[in-house]
Design a protein around this motif. Sequence first.
Motif, short mmCIF file in Angstrom:
data_model
loop_
_atom_site.label_atom_id
_atom_site.label_comp_id
_atom_site.label_asym_id
_atom_site.label_seq_id
_atom_site.Cartn_x
_atom_site.Cartn_y
_atom_site.Cartn_z
N LEU A 147 0.80 -1.22 0.00
CA LEU A 147 0.00 0.00 0.00
C LEU A 147 0.83 1.28 0.00
O LEU A 147 0.29 2.38 0.09
CB LEU A 147 -0.95 -0.01 1.20
N GLY A 148 2.16 1.14 -0.09
CA GLY A 148 3.03 2.31 -0.17
C GLY A 148 3.17 3.06 1.13
O GLY A 148 3.48 4.26 1.13
N ILE A 149 2.99 2.40 2.26
CA ILE A 149 3.13 3.04 3.57
C ILE A 149 4.59 2.95 4.00
O ILE A 149 5.17 1.87 4.04
CB ILE A 149 2.21 2.38 4.61
N THR A 150 5.19 4.09 4.31
CA THR A 150 6.61 4.12 4.64
C THR A 150 6.83 4.69 6.03
O THR A 150 7.43 5.75 6.20
CB THR A 150 7.40 4.94 3.60
N ASP A 151 6.36 3.97 7.03
CA ASP A 151 6.46 4.46 8.40
C ASP A 151 7.42 3.64 9.27
O ASP A 151 7.40 3.74 10.48
CB ASP A 151 5.08 4.54 9.05
N THR A 152 8.27 2.83 8.64
CA THR A 152 9.30 2.07 9.37
C THR A 152 10.60 2.14 8.57
O THR A 152 10.60 2.49 7.39
CB THR A 152 8.91 0.59 9.55
N SER A 153 11.68 1.78 9.21
CA SER A 153 12.97 1.75 8.51
C SER A 153 12.93 0.77 7.34
O SER A 153 13.48 1.04 6.27
CB SER A 153 14.10 1.38 9.48
N VAL A 154 12.26 -0.37 7.53
CA VAL A 154 12.20 -1.39 6.48
C VAL A 154 11.36 -0.92 5.30
O VAL A 154 11.77 -1.03 4.13
CB VAL A 154 11.69 -2.74 7.04
N THR A 155 10.18 -0.38 5.57
CA THR A 155 9.33 0.07 4.45
C THR A 155 9.94 1.27 3.73
O THR A 155 9.81 1.40 2.52
CB THR A 155 7.88 0.37 4.91
N MET A 156 10.64 2.13 4.45
CA MET A 156 11.34 3.24 3.81
C MET A 156 12.48 2.71 2.94
O MET A 156 12.71 3.19 1.83
CB MET A 156 11.88 4.24 4.83
N ALA A 157 13.21 1.72 3.44
CA ALA A 157 14.30 1.13 2.66
C ALA A 157 13.78 0.53 1.35
O ALA A 157 14.36 0.74 0.28
CB ALA A 157 15.02 0.06 3.48
N VAL A 158 12.66 -0.18 1.44
CA VAL A 158 12.08 -0.78 0.24
C VAL A 158 11.63 0.30 -0.73
O VAL A 158 11.93 0.25 -1.93
CB VAL A 158 10.91 -1.74 0.61
N LYS A 159 10.91 1.30 -0.23
CA LYS A 159 10.45 2.40 -1.10
C LYS A 159 11.64 3.09 -1.75
O LYS A 159 11.63 3.37 -2.97
CB LYS A 159 9.65 3.41 -0.29
N ALA A 160 12.67 3.37 -0.97
CA ALA A 160 13.83 4.08 -1.48
C ALA A 160 14.56 3.26 -2.55
O ALA A 160 15.00 3.81 -3.57
CB ALA A 160 14.78 4.42 -0.33
N ALA A 161 14.65 1.96 -2.36
CA ALA A 161 15.33 1.10 -3.33
C ALA A 161 14.49 0.91 -4.60
O ALA A 161 15.04 0.84 -5.70
CB ALA A 161 15.66 -0.25 -2.71
N LEU A 162 13.18 0.83 -4.44
CA LEU A 162 12.32 0.67 -5.61
C LEU A 162 12.40 1.85 -6.56
O LEU A 162 12.22 1.69 -7.77
CB LEU A 162 10.86 0.43 -5.18
N ARG A 163 12.69 3.03 -6.05
CA ARG A 163 12.80 4.19 -6.94
C ARG A 163 13.94 4.02 -7.93
O ARG A 163 13.97 4.65 -8.97
CB ARG A 163 12.90 5.49 -6.16
#
Length: 190
Positions: free
Chosen positions: A101-117
Amino acid sequence: MDKIRLGFAITGSFCTLETVLEEMGKLCPDKFEITPILSNIVATTSSRFMPLDDLYSKLLLITPKKPITTIQEAEPIGPKKLFDAIVVAPCTGNTLSKIALGITDTSVTMAVKAALRNECPIVLAPSTNDALGATHKNIGLLMNTKNIYFVPFGQDAPESKHRSMVADFSAIEKTLDAALQGVQIQPIIK
């Protein structure tokens, strides 16, 4: 040949931590440069499965890299192109759903979002008691998302935990190698 820069994210399926750390330690140090990424709950919680001091001691035996534990530390992963791939193992239903769902409220979800870009492959190794329940639709979304790959997974205790599924963590490296070539290994569901 340059080493593959690998972010290895760990989320809160505490009962699988020992197995995941063993598999992380088996990744070839000549092939991979591993940086741990810990969810807040993993970074700060001693559990009956693994005391916090043991977690950090085991990580230090695998890699000298300091774990990424905050959103602020994870955010530069994208702009600085810090990783060639990220593995999330274990990947809880909560984390799976947030990624879907594109939620980036943890270090892990931010890391994934940042890498996917940067179109980095993201390898997810599910471990969730509700894979065949509330998380099921989000697994489906992720299976249809570019650059997301799954470590094969299946029911771990179908008689007692009807909706629970867990990855075959021994297939992390094989899945990662295929993902780096843009291929999802099969079968996904075991």
